[in-house]
Design a protein around this motif. Structure first.
Motif, PDB file in Angstrom:
ATOM      1  N   UNK A 129       0.293  -1.582  -0.063  1.00 11.36           N
ATOM      2  CA  UNK A 129       0.349   0.141   0.411  1.00 11.36           C
ATOM      3  C   UNK A 129       0.881   1.034   0.150  1.00 11.36           C
ATOM      4  N   UNK A 130       2.502   0.910   0.048  1.00 10.87           N
ATOM      5  CA  UNK A 130       3.277   2.017   0.096  1.00 10.87           C
ATOM      6  C   UNK A 130       3.801   2.976  -0.359  1.00 10.87           C
ATOM      7  N   UNK A 131       3.729   3.691  -1.318  1.00  8.45           N
ATOM      8  CA  UNK A 131       4.207   3.897  -2.350  1.00  8.45           C
ATOM      9  C   UNK A 131       5.542   3.480  -2.999  1.00  8.45           C
ATOM     10  N   UNK A 132       6.061   3.474  -3.867  1.00 14.87           N
ATOM     11  CA  UNK A 132       7.225   2.800  -3.823  1.00 14.87           C
ATOM     12  C   UNK A 132       6.735   1.215  -4.841  1.00 14.87           C
ATOM     13  N   UNK A 133       5.275   0.554  -3.788  1.00 11.11           N
ATOM     14  CA  UNK A 133       5.127  -0.210  -4.508  1.00 11.11           C
ATOM     15  C   UNK A 133       6.530  -1.303  -4.090  1.00 11.11           C
ATOM     16  N   UNK A 134       6.569  -1.868  -3.038  1.00  8.60           N
ATOM     17  CA  UNK A 134       7.894  -3.315  -2.161  1.00  8.60           C
ATOM     18  C   UNK A 134       7.382  -3.539  -1.942  1.00  8.60           C
ATOM     19  N   UNK A 135       7.617  -4.832  -1.097  1.00  6.63           N
ATOM     20  CA  UNK A 135       7.800  -5.583  -0.288  1.00  6.63           C
ATOM     21  C   UNK A 135       8.485  -5.332   1.027  1.00  6.63           C
ATOM     22  N   UNK A 136       9.693  -4.805   0.841  1.00  9.18           N
ATOM     23  CA  UNK A 136      10.436  -4.430   2.243  1.00  9.18           C
ATOM     24  C   UNK A 136      11.159  -3.176   2.088  1.00  9.18           C
ATOM     25  N   UNK A 137      11.083  -2.201   3.111  1.00  8.49           N
ATOM     26  CA  UNK A 137      12.293  -0.993   3.067  1.00  8.49           C
ATOM     27  C   UNK A 137      13.440  -1.478   1.962  1.00  8.49           C
ATOM     28  N   UNK A 138      13.066  -1.096   1.488  1.00 10.92           N
ATOM     29  CA  UNK A 138      14.453  -0.985   0.363  1.00 10.92           C
ATOM     30  C   UNK A 138      15.971  -0.082   1.178  1.00 10.92           C
ATOM     31  N   UNK A 139      16.691  -0.588   0.765  1.00 15.00           N
ATOM     32  CA  UNK A 139      18.534  -0.679   1.452  1.00 15.00           C
ATOM     33  C   UNK A 139      18.529   1.466   0.733  1.00 15.00           C
ATOM     34  N   UNK A 140      18.843   1.424   2.480  1.00 19.45           N
ATOM     35  CA  UNK A 140      19.346   3.036   2.577  1.00 19.45           C
ATOM     36  C   UNK A 140      18.320   3.800   2.332  1.00 19.45           C
ATOM     37  N   UNK A 141      17.491   3.245   3.351  1.00 19.27           N
ATOM     38  CA  UNK A 141      15.865   3.730   3.641  1.00 19.27           C
ATOM     39  C   UNK A 141      15.067   3.514   5.107  1.00 19.27           C
ATOM     40  N   UNK A 142      14.190   3.957   5.654  1.00 21.13           N
ATOM     41  CA  UNK A 142      13.595   4.172   6.562  1.00 21.13           C
ATOM     42  C   UNK A 142      12.056   4.367   6.186  1.00 21.13           C
ATOM     43  N   UNK A 143      11.196   3.109   7.267  1.00 17.69           N
ATOM     44  CA  UNK A 143       9.776   3.689   6.978  1.00 17.69           C
ATOM     45  C   UNK A 143       9.279   4.404   8.367  1.00 17.69           C
ATOM     46  N   UNK A 144       9.109   5.622   8.063  1.00 18.34           N
ATOM     47  CA  UNK A 144       8.188   6.309   9.523  1.00 18.34           C
ATOM     48  C   UNK A 144       6.872   6.645   9.631  1.00 18.34           C
TER      49      UNK A 144
END
Length: 184
Positions: A129-144
């Protein structure tokens, strides 16, 4: 006459050295900020004044549940809580956080809100449901997320936040006096 000139030069040197120290401190160690808006209530209130620790990011990346300040736009910084780290899969269901499909993860900073409000506090979502449509938080990023989940512009709207955008970790509240203390 020579003594007065020497005194003035000493004062000028002191002022210049002090200014350099203040600039270096703000650039590399810590910076004061003012909370703007209700998105981190009840942890932080609108107009709270904080010290943001910049130096810790030189040695490590933020940890889960750290409260961070990041550049949301060229002119605006946001303050939110790190929920997901690189490689994490985040799911919320019935006001419960699940990380990597495992057991429920407690969020003690929300206990009072969840107890006082029987309605849904965090809407259900998963990574798709998150912008970026990835199954996991990408390397170099966080989810806040903001602690005030009903009134927060966070990763649910902005997508993942690059670790390079993070200014620092909120450490201490110093104003108003009734709120002085460490940020939890």
């Amino acid at each position: 006459m020579e003594t007065k000139k020497s005194d003035w030069m000493d004062w000028i040197k002191t002022i210049i050295i002090t200014a350099i120290i203040v600039v270096l401190f703000r650039m590399f160690v810590a910076v004061p900020i003012v909370v703007d808006g209700p998105s981190m209530m009840p942890t932080l209130e609108n107009k709270d004044r904080l010290i943001v620790n910049k130096i810790s990011l030189l040695f490590s990346e933020p940890d889960r549940f750290d409260v961070v300040v990041f550049h949301a736009t060229a002119k605006k910084d946001y303050i939110k809580r790190v929920i997901g780290l690189p490689g994490d899969s985040i799911t919320y269901k019935d006001d419960q956080l699940y990380i990597n499909g495992g057991e429920a993860v407690e969020e003690p900073f929300l206990d009072d809100e969840l107890t006082n409000d029987p309605s849904r506090y965090t809407s259900n979502f998963n990574m798709k449901d998150i912008q970026g449509n990835s199954e996991v938080v990408p390397e170099g990023y966080v989810f806040v997320l903001g602690d005030n989940r009903l009134n927060s512009t966070d990763s649910r709207h902005l997508g993942y936040i690059s670790i390079d955008q993070i200014v620092g970790i909120a450490s201490v509240t110093y104003w108003p006096i009734k709120n002085i203390g460490f940020v939890n």
